[in-house]
Write an enzyme that holds these catalytic residues in place. Structure first.
Site, PDB file in Angstrom:
ATOM      1  CG  HIS A 178      -2.097  -0.935   1.024  1.00  0.00           C
ATOM      2  ND1 HIS A 178      -2.670  -1.638   2.050  1.00  0.00           N
ATOM      3  CD2 HIS A 178      -2.795  -1.275  -0.104  1.00  0.00           C
ATOM      4  CE1 HIS A 178      -3.680  -2.375   1.570  1.00  0.00           C
ATOM      5  NE2 HIS A 178      -3.764  -2.166   0.268  1.00  0.00           N
ATOM      6  CD  GLU A 181      -0.862   0.712   4.298  1.00  0.00           C
ATOM      7  OE1 GLU A 181      -0.164  -0.311   4.341  1.00  0.00           O
ATOM      8  OE2 GLU A 181      -2.101   0.688   4.153  1.00  0.00           O
ATOM      9  NE  ARG A 232      -6.403   0.541   0.196  1.00  0.00           N
ATOM     10  CZ  ARG A 232      -6.299  -0.141   1.344  1.00  0.00           C
ATOM     11  NH1 ARG A 232      -5.686   0.402   2.373  1.00  0.00           N
ATOM     12  NH2 ARG A 232      -6.783  -1.354   1.451  1.00  0.00           N
ATOM     13  CG  HIS A 300      -0.301  -3.735   5.155  1.00  0.00           C
ATOM     14  ND1 HIS A 300      -1.121  -3.361   4.130  1.00  0.00           N
ATOM     15  CD2 HIS A 300       0.188  -4.962   4.814  1.00  0.00           C
ATOM     16  CE1 HIS A 300      -1.145  -4.309   3.206  1.00  0.00           C
ATOM     17  NE2 HIS A 300      -0.356  -5.297   3.598  1.00  0.00           N
ATOM     18  CD  GLU A 375      -2.783  -2.845   8.847  1.00  0.00           C
ATOM     19  OE1 GLU A 375      -2.266  -1.717   8.708  1.00  0.00           O
ATOM     20  OE2 GLU A 375      -3.510  -3.371   7.983  1.00  0.00           O
TER      21      GLU A 375
HETATM   22 ZN   LIG Z   1      -2.129  -1.502   4.000  1.00  0.00          ZN
END
Ligand SMILES: [Zn+2]
Length: 414
Positions: A178, A181, A232, A300, A375
Site C-alpha cells: 500500500h 503506508e 494507496r 502495512h 499493521e
Molecule cells: Zn495496508
C-alpha cells in the site's frame, strides 16, 4: 444522502502531472454505539471520496475517515441528525502533509547508496542501497528482481544468507504494497541493515535465509512522493480511475468479502484476480520458493495489529493456536522496548473481512503455514503517517519482534 464527490476522486486522473492538495480535507473520528450507527458508517465506505483510515469493524471501535471539503457540511449534518458524536482529528490534512514535507527536506541527508532512518527514502534511494549492499557483501547478500511494476520499475528483493545447503528455511518479508503506508519500507530496510551490516546479528542468517522486498508497489509509492500523498493503490490506468488495491487482488477467494468492483474505490480488487504485475511478481516468487518459505511477513500501517489469515472468512485457520502463540511472543518482544503493544488475531475477527490479501494467498494457495500482516503504528494526532522523527523508534522496536519470529523459525525448522 447524496454526496457528489465523484469528480473530485478522479481529479487526480485529469491532473496527473500536478501534485494533489488536501486543502480543507478533514479527518473525523466517530465511535458507533448502535447497530444503526455502524450501518450508516458502513454504507459510507461505498461512497467515493470518503477515505477510511480505520474502517467500521465493531460497536464502540473508533472509525477514522478523511472527508473532502465539499461534503463535510452534509456529513456533519447527518451525524448530528443521528445524534452521533464525532471529533475532528485533523482539521486540514494539507497542513500535516506540508509539515511532513518540510521535515523530509530538512532531514534528507543520506549519501548515495546508504540508508537513512531520519526521513522517508525514495524508490531510487532504496534500490541504490540494496545494490550497494549486494556489491559490498557478495557472499551474504544477493539482489533479485522478482518482477516489474506497471510503469516498469524493478521490484527488487535482497536475499540474505550466511549458510550453506539447499534445504534452509526462508523468511519472506515485503513492505509497501500500500503506497501511502510510508512507515513500512523503513522497517524492511532496517531489517536489511541489521542482518547484513551489524555483525552482532550474523547469527540471524546462519540457519535461516531471508528475502526482503522493501517496496512492492513502487509506482504507487513514487506517486505518493510526487503527486498524491495518500495514494494507496497501484498506478494501472483503468477506464474511470487509476489503480487497483493490490492487497485485494490476490487469487484466493478473490472478491468474496471486503473488496470493491468499483474502479474508483480505494479497495478496488481489479478487473480480475492477479490483474496487476506487482501481485503477479509476488505470486510467482511465492510459488517458485514455496518449499523453503516457512514464514511470510507483510508490513502495512496503521493500527498496531498482528494479523494472520483468514481475511476472507471468520473461520479460524487449522493452526490458529500456533499463529496466535507466536504473535504473543512477537508482541512481548516489541513491548519490552518501549511499551508499544499490538492486538493479535485473524484479520476478519480482529478487523473486518477483506478477501484477496497477500497473506491469505501465501498461506492458502502457496502453502506457507505461518503468515502475518503487520499493521505498524500510526502518527497519533497527525493521523496516518508517523513523522519522520518516529521512524527510528518504530524500526527499532519492530526489529525486536522480527528477531522473535526468527528464533521461532530457526528452532522449528533449522
Ligand atoms: Zn495496508
Amino acid at each position: 444522502m447524496k454526496f457528489l464527490v465523484f469528480g473530485l476522486v478522479c481529479l487526480g486522473l485529469a491532473l496527473a502531472e500536478e501534485p494533489f492538495h488536501y486543502d480543507g480535507y478533514k479527518v473525523y473520528q466517530i465511535v458507533p454505539r448502535t447497530e444503526e450507527e455502524a450501518y450508516y458508517l458502513k454504507a459510507l465506505t461505498e461512497e467515493p471520496g470518503f477515505d477510511f483510515w480505520a474502517y467500521p469493524r465493531a460497536l464502540n471501535a473508533t472509525v477514522t475517515v478523511m472527508v473532502p471539503p465539499d461534503v463535510q457540511v452534509g456529513f456533519e449534518n447527518d451525524l448530528e441528525a443521528k445524534n452521533m458524536h464525532f471529533e475532528v482529528l485533523i482539521n486540514d490534512v494539507e497542513s500535516t502533509i506540508r509539515d511532513e514535507d518540510t521535515r523530509q527536506r530538512m532531514s534528507r541527508s543520506a549519501a548515495r547508496g546508504s540508508v537513512s532512518f531520519t526521513y522517508y527514502m525514495r524508490y531510487n534511494e532504496i534500490v541504490s542501497y540494496l545494490t550497494t549492499i549486494a556489491d559490498t557483501y557478495p557472499s551474504i547478500a544477493r539482489l533479485i528482481v522478482i518482477g516489474h511494476s506497471y510503469e516498469g520499475r524493478a521490484i527488487v528483493a535482497l536475499r540474505i544468507s550466511r549458510g550453506t545447503g539447499s534445504n534452509r528455511p526462508e523468511i519472506l518479508v515485503d513492505a509497501g504494497i500500500h503506497a501511502r503506508e510510508w512507515i513500512a519500507p523503513p522497517v524492511a530496510l532496517y531489517l536489511i541493515n541489521q542482518l547484513v551490516e551489524n555483525t552482532a546479528n550474523a547469527y540471524l542468517s546462519q540457519d535461516v535465509d531471508w528475502v526482503i522486498i522493501p517496496s512492492l508497489n513502487p509506482d504507487g509509492y513514487e506517486y505518493t512522493h510526487t503527486n498524491t500523498r495518500l495514494w494507496r493503490k497501484t498506478r494501472t490506468p483503468n477506464t474511470l480511475c487509476y489503480g487497483v488495491d493490490p492487497n485485494r487482488n490476490f487469487d484466493y477467494y478473490w472478491m468474496v468479502a471486503g473488496a470493491s468492483s468499483s474502479q474508483c474505490s480505494e479497495i478496488y480488487a481489479g478487473p480480475r484476480a492477479f490483474s496487476e504485475s506487482e501481485t503477479q511478481a509476488l505470486r510467482d516468487y511465492l510459488h517458485a520458493n514455496s518449499q523453503r518459505i516457512k514464514l511470510y511477513l507483510t508490513f502495512h500501517s496503521y493500527g498496531n495489529y498482528l494479523l494472520y489469515p483468514w481475511g476472507y472468512t471468520s473461520a479460524l485457520p487449522a493452526n490458529n493456536e500456533e499463529l496466535y502463540a507466536l504473535g504473543v511472543r512477537v508482541n512481548d518482544a516489541i513491548r519490552a522496548v518501549a511499551g508499544t503493544t499490538y492486538s493479535i488475531g485473524t484479520s476478519t475477527n480482529l478487523l473486518y473481512a477483506a478477501a484477496g490479501g497477500s497473506d491469505d494467498y501465501a498461506k492458502g494457495a502457496a502453502g506457507v503455514e505461518l503468515a502475518y500482516c503487520i499493521e505498524l503504528p500510526g502518527g497519533g494526532n497527525v493521523g496516518f503517517n508517523p513523522p519522520a522523527t518516529s521512524i527510528w523508534p518504530i524500526v527499532q522496536e519492530t526489529w525486536e519482534g522480527i528477531k522473535a519470529y526468527h528464533d521461532y523459525i530457526r528452532d522449528k525448522y533449522a
